[in-house]
Design a protein around this motif. Structure first.
Motif, PDB file in Angstrom:
ATOM      1  N   PRO A   6      48.698  47.874  42.706  1.00 40.82           N
ATOM      2  CA  PRO A   6      47.516  48.284  41.802  1.00 40.82           C
ATOM      3  C   PRO A   6      46.325  47.618  42.319  1.00 40.82           C
ATOM      4  O   PRO A   6      45.071  48.340  42.280  1.00 40.82           O
ATOM      5  N   THR A   7      46.057  46.557  43.305  1.00 41.66           N
ATOM      6  CA  THR A   7      45.027  46.124  43.970  1.00 41.66           C
ATOM      7  C   THR A   7      44.323  47.243  44.786  1.00 41.66           C
ATOM      8  O   THR A   7      42.989  47.212  44.655  1.00 41.66           O
ATOM      9  N   SER A   8      45.080  47.668  45.477  1.00 35.13           N
ATOM     10  CA  SER A   8      44.664  48.865  46.662  1.00 35.13           C
ATOM     11  C   SER A   8      44.119  49.980  45.922  1.00 35.13           C
ATOM     12  O   SER A   8      43.230  50.644  46.125  1.00 35.13           O
ATOM     13  N   TYR A   9      44.770  50.201  44.632  1.00 36.01           N
ATOM     14  CA  TYR A   9      44.392  51.397  43.908  1.00 36.01           C
ATOM     15  C   TYR A   9      43.041  50.950  43.383  1.00 36.01           C
ATOM     16  O   TYR A   9      42.077  52.056  43.248  1.00 36.01           O
ATOM     17  N   SER A  15      34.579  52.299  40.893  1.00 40.04           N
ATOM     18  CA  SER A  15      32.861  52.622  41.083  1.00 40.04           C
ATOM     19  C   SER A  15      32.242  51.253  41.147  1.00 40.04           C
ATOM     20  O   SER A  15      30.859  51.329  41.173  1.00 40.04           O
ATOM     21  N   LEU A  16      32.811  50.142  40.753  1.00 39.42           N
ATOM     22  CA  LEU A  16      32.302  48.904  40.582  1.00 39.42           C
ATOM     23  C   LEU A  16      31.841  48.370  41.743  1.00 39.42           C
ATOM     24  O   LEU A  16      32.161  48.688  42.949  1.00 39.42           O
ATOM     25  N   PRO A  17      30.532  47.529  41.884  1.00 36.19           N
ATOM     26  CA  PRO A  17      30.149  46.762  43.086  1.00 36.19           C
ATOM     27  C   PRO A  17      31.367  46.017  43.596  1.00 36.19           C
ATOM     28  O   PRO A  17      32.457  45.510  42.849  1.00 36.19           O
ATOM     29  N   GLU A  18      31.508  45.933  45.075  1.00 35.21           N
ATOM     30  CA  GLU A  18      32.464  45.139  45.582  1.00 35.21           C
ATOM     31  C   GLU A  18      32.794  43.861  45.063  1.00 35.21           C
ATOM     32  O   GLU A  18      33.596  43.218  44.902  1.00 35.21           O
ATOM     33  N   ARG A  19      31.530  43.012  44.994  1.00 35.37           N
ATOM     34  CA  ARG A  19      32.111  41.674  44.599  1.00 35.37           C
ATOM     35  C   ARG A  19      32.468  41.677  43.168  1.00 35.37           C
ATOM     36  O   ARG A  19      33.279  40.715  42.617  1.00 35.37           O
ATOM     37  N   LEU A  20      32.259  42.502  42.151  1.00 34.82           N
ATOM     38  CA  LEU A  20      32.494  42.515  40.974  1.00 34.82           C
ATOM     39  C   LEU A  20      34.048  42.833  40.910  1.00 34.82           C
ATOM     40  O   LEU A  20      34.792  42.575  40.113  1.00 34.82           O
ATOM     41  N   THR A  21      34.463  43.961  42.006  1.00 39.35           N
ATOM     42  CA  THR A  21      35.680  44.210  41.963  1.00 39.35           C
ATOM     43  C   THR A  21      36.618  43.047  42.467  1.00 39.35           C
ATOM     44  O   THR A  21      37.716  42.833  41.787  1.00 39.35           O
ATOM     45  N   ARG A  22      36.100  42.295  43.329  1.00 33.40           N
ATOM     46  CA  ARG A  22      36.846  41.139  43.684  1.00 33.40           C
ATOM     47  C   ARG A  22      37.114  40.185  42.721  1.00 33.40           C
ATOM     48  O   ARG A  22      38.209  39.427  42.495  1.00 33.40           O
ATOM     49  N   VAL A  23      36.226  39.934  41.632  1.00 32.79           N
ATOM     50  CA  VAL A  23      36.136  39.087  40.569  1.00 32.79           C
ATOM     51  C   VAL A  23      37.387  39.691  39.387  1.00 32.79           C
ATOM     52  O   VAL A  23      38.224  38.967  39.181  1.00 32.79           O
ATOM     53  N   ALA A  24      37.309  41.049  39.539  1.00 30.60           N
ATOM     54  CA  ALA A  24      38.301  41.754  38.707  1.00 30.60           C
ATOM     55  C   ALA A  24      39.715  41.483  39.103  1.00 30.60           C
ATOM     56  O   ALA A  24      40.618  41.400  38.475  1.00 30.60           O
ATOM     57  N   HIS A  25      39.821  41.562  40.337  1.00 27.92           N
ATOM     58  CA  HIS A  25      41.039  41.537  41.220  1.00 27.92           C
ATOM     59  C   HIS A  25      41.737  40.022  40.828  1.00 27.92           C
ATOM     60  O   HIS A  25      42.825  39.710  40.635  1.00 27.92           O
ATOM     61  N   LEU A  26      40.845  38.985  40.816  1.00 23.37           N
ATOM     62  CA  LEU A  26      41.149  37.686  40.596  1.00 23.37           C
ATOM     63  C   LEU A  26      41.750  37.207  39.244  1.00 23.37           C
ATOM     64  O   LEU A  26      42.729  36.958  38.715  1.00 23.37           O
ATOM     65  N   GLY A  34      45.996  42.568  32.664  1.00 26.18           N
ATOM     66  CA  GLY A  34      46.171  44.028  33.464  1.00 26.18           C
ATOM     67  C   GLY A  34      44.815  44.165  33.916  1.00 26.18           C
ATOM     68  O   GLY A  34      43.905  43.661  33.947  1.00 26.18           O
ATOM     69  N   GLU A  35      44.789  45.324  34.580  1.00 21.19           N
ATOM     70  CA  GLU A  35      43.622  46.071  35.409  1.00 21.19           C
ATOM     71  C   GLU A  35      42.545  46.391  34.591  1.00 21.19           C
ATOM     72  O   GLU A  35      41.412  45.601  34.733  1.00 21.19           O
ATOM     73  N   LYS A  36      42.796  46.832  33.488  1.00 23.85           N
ATOM     74  CA  LYS A  36      41.470  47.061  32.603  1.00 23.85           C
ATOM     75  C   LYS A  36      41.203  45.958  31.730  1.00 23.85           C
ATOM     76  O   LYS A  36      39.765  45.740  31.733  1.00 23.85           O
ATOM     77  N   THR A  37      41.754  45.067  31.589  1.00 22.10           N
ATOM     78  CA  THR A  37      41.389  43.653  30.645  1.00 22.10           C
ATOM     79  C   THR A  37      40.488  42.891  31.910  1.00 22.10           C
ATOM     80  O   THR A  37      39.624  42.412  31.706  1.00 22.10           O
ATOM     81  N   ALA A  38      41.170  42.819  33.197  1.00 27.79           N
ATOM     82  CA  ALA A  38      40.698  42.205  34.172  1.00 27.79           C
ATOM     83  C   ALA A  38      39.039  42.762  34.378  1.00 27.79           C
ATOM     84  O   ALA A  38      38.162  42.052  34.722  1.00 27.79           O
TER      85      ALA A  38
END
Length: 223
Positions: A6-9, A15-26, A34-38
């Motif tokens: 899921p993380t690599s996907y 299309s989110l900024p990389e920093r925001l994506t890292r926060v979502a991963h955390l 889950g992914e959408k909630t994160a």
């Protein structure tokens, strides 16, 4: 075809900024998120009132410096102001002198302890195992804090007369309950088990207060 985590996907398709994506991963590493909630959490913090994000970040940064498991029972306790490194932590329940020291309720997780507390029926002390006996997951009796539990039950200054086993009514919970009952009975303690009312296979965390209250009040001898 090889499957992608899921993380690599998210990293490749978002299309989110990389920093925001890292926060979502955390956020996605938290249980039940889950992914959408994160992503929703991350977007909220990026677009809501700045004070919310700042306050959350500040509290998270120092959380582990001020909160850790109680050294006696395993519940969550707060480190006292000015405490020296390595000084024991004692939770609010263990410090409460109004509690019945002769009654000890054994639970699997802190979430179960909190659920029972909400019922308002249990007025004794607690002991949190932290996990359940589960051979399939490689968790054996040696992985449970049974020796610490025995020391509490046999404490000459505050002897325990009744051990209430409140592990979930699941396969692993019942196996753990039988193990605890056997160990406690060998010490001469009276062992009880939460009564019916909690659905088989269910978690105490999600049981309603009435059901938990009846289960505690209707406990019976066990083992």
């Amino acid at each position: 075809m090889a499957t992608r985590s899921p993380t690599s996907y998210v990293t490749r398709s978002s299309s989110l900024p990389e920093r925001l994506t890292r926060v979502a991963h955390l956020f996605a590493r938290l249980p039940g998120v889950g992914e959408k909630t994160a992503q929703r959490f991350a977007l909220f913090l990026a677009t809501a009132d700045e004070e919310v994000a700042h306050d959350l970040g500040t509290e998270l940064a120092v959380l582990r410096d001020h909160v850790r498991p109680c050294d006696r029972c395993g519940n969550i306790g707060e480190i006292a102001e000015g405490a020296q490194p390595g000084e024991p932590v004692c939770c609010a329940i263990c410090r409460d002198e109004r509690r019945d020291k002769a009654l000890l309720c054994v639970v699997a997780r802190v979430q179960d302890l909190l659920a029972i507390e909400r019922s308002g029926v249990m007025r004794g002390k607690y002991f949190v195992l932290g996990r359940l006996l589960s051979p399939l997951d490689g968790i054996s009796a040696e992985d449970l804090p049974l020796e610490q539990l025995k020391r509490i039950v046999t404490d000459a200054e505050a002897p325990v007369n009744e051990v209430l086993v409140a592990t979930p009514p699941s396969v692993d919970g019942e196996a753990t309950a039988l193990l605890v009952a056997r160990e406690m009975a060998a010490l001469g303690a009276r062992v009880t088990r939460i009564a019916s009312g909690v659905p088989h296979g269910g978690d105490l965390e999600f049981a309603d207060q009435v059901t938990l209250g009846r289960a505690i009040e209707g406990r019976k001898s066990f083992g």
